[in-house]
Design a protein around this motif. Structure first.
Motif, PDB file in Angstrom:
ATOM      1  N   TYR A   7       0.830  -1.203   0.000  1.00 33.75           N
ATOM      2  CA  TYR A   7       0.000   0.000   0.000  1.00 33.75           C
ATOM      3  C   TYR A   7       0.863   1.251   0.000  1.00 33.75           C
ATOM      4  O   TYR A   7       2.040   1.221   0.387  1.00 33.75           O
ATOM      5  N   LEU A   9       0.486   5.346   1.205  1.00 31.73           N
ATOM      6  CA  LEU A   9      -0.250   6.417   1.867  1.00 31.73           C
ATOM      7  C   LEU A   9       0.324   7.744   1.407  1.00 31.73           C
ATOM      8  O   LEU A   9       1.542   7.876   1.262  1.00 31.73           O
ATOM      9  N   LYS A  18       5.241   3.875   1.933  1.00 30.12           N
ATOM     10  CA  LYS A  18       4.971   2.584   1.317  1.00 30.12           C
ATOM     11  C   LYS A  18       5.088   1.505   2.379  1.00 30.12           C
ATOM     12  O   LYS A  18       5.990   1.549   3.206  1.00 30.12           O
ATOM     13  N   LEU A  24      -4.796  -5.036   5.978  1.00 32.11           N
ATOM     14  CA  LEU A  24      -4.796  -3.645   5.520  1.00 32.11           C
ATOM     15  C   LEU A  24      -5.664  -2.753   6.406  1.00 32.11           C
ATOM     16  O   LEU A  24      -5.234  -1.666   6.805  1.00 32.11           O
ATOM     17  N   MET A  28      -4.230   0.345   8.667  1.00 31.35           N
ATOM     18  CA  MET A  28      -4.681   1.729   8.465  1.00 31.35           C
ATOM     19  C   MET A  28      -5.111   2.346   9.795  1.00 31.35           C
ATOM     20  O   MET A  28      -4.796   3.506  10.077  1.00 31.35           O
ATOM     21  N   HIS A  31      -1.999   3.347  11.609  1.00 31.30           N
ATOM     22  CA  HIS A  31      -1.428   4.575  11.062  1.00 31.30           C
ATOM     23  C   HIS A  31      -2.229   5.794  11.518  1.00 31.30           C
ATOM     24  O   HIS A  31      -1.666   6.797  11.961  1.00 31.30           O
ATOM     25  N   GLN A  48      -3.830   9.549   3.689  1.00 34.79           N
ATOM     26  CA  GLN A  48      -4.829   9.068   2.728  1.00 34.79           C
ATOM     27  C   GLN A  48      -4.270   7.836   2.033  1.00 34.79           C
ATOM     28  O   GLN A  48      -3.156   7.874   1.489  1.00 34.79           O
ATOM     29  N   LEU A  49      -5.031   6.756   2.055  1.00 34.04           N
ATOM     30  CA  LEU A  49      -4.657   5.557   1.313  1.00 34.04           C
ATOM     31  C   LEU A  49      -4.902   5.848  -0.161  1.00 34.04           C
ATOM     32  O   LEU A  49      -6.036   6.068  -0.571  1.00 34.04           O
ATOM     33  N   TYR A  52      -3.333   0.473  -3.260  1.00 29.30           N
ATOM     34  CA  TYR A  52      -2.988  -0.819  -2.674  1.00 29.30           C
ATOM     35  C   TYR A  52      -3.180  -1.903  -3.716  1.00 29.30           C
ATOM     36  O   TYR A  52      -3.947  -1.751  -4.670  1.00 29.30           O
TER      37      TYR A  52
END
Length: 96
Positions: A7, A9, A18, A24, A28, A31, A48-49, A52
């Protein structure tokens, strides 16, 4: 077989983070809450994702994350935007 994710961000300062994980959604949350106080993202929230991808083999996911980490920002942005034609051009070596 257990799924793994690579993923990216986008941080509040415009930088990219990264990572690779097998969870996942859980990662998140970590994070966003600053679960790991020394993590690169903790002082760069909100996050912000932006990308992925899913893998069935963790070793391939780790290799792909390492590869993406070496890319220039423009190439990462092309991947995020799904601009696969630009990815090809950005992968070419330029010789003088």
């Amino acid at each position: 077989m257990k799924q793994s994710f690579v993923y990216i961000l986008e941080c509040s300062d415009g930088s990219f983070y990264k990572g690779v994980t097998s969870n996942l959604e859980g990662r998140m949350i970590q994070h966003h809450t600053g679960f790991y106080p020394t993590c690169y993202t903790v002082n760069r929230r909100p996050l912000q994702l932006v990308f992925y991808c899913e893998f069935t083999d963790i070793t391939i996911a780790i290799a792909k994350e390492k590869q993406i980490k070496k890319w220039l920002r423009a190439k990462k942005r092309a991947l995020i935007n799904g601009d696969f034609e630009s990815l090809i051009n950005l992968a070419k070596k330029h010789f003088n």
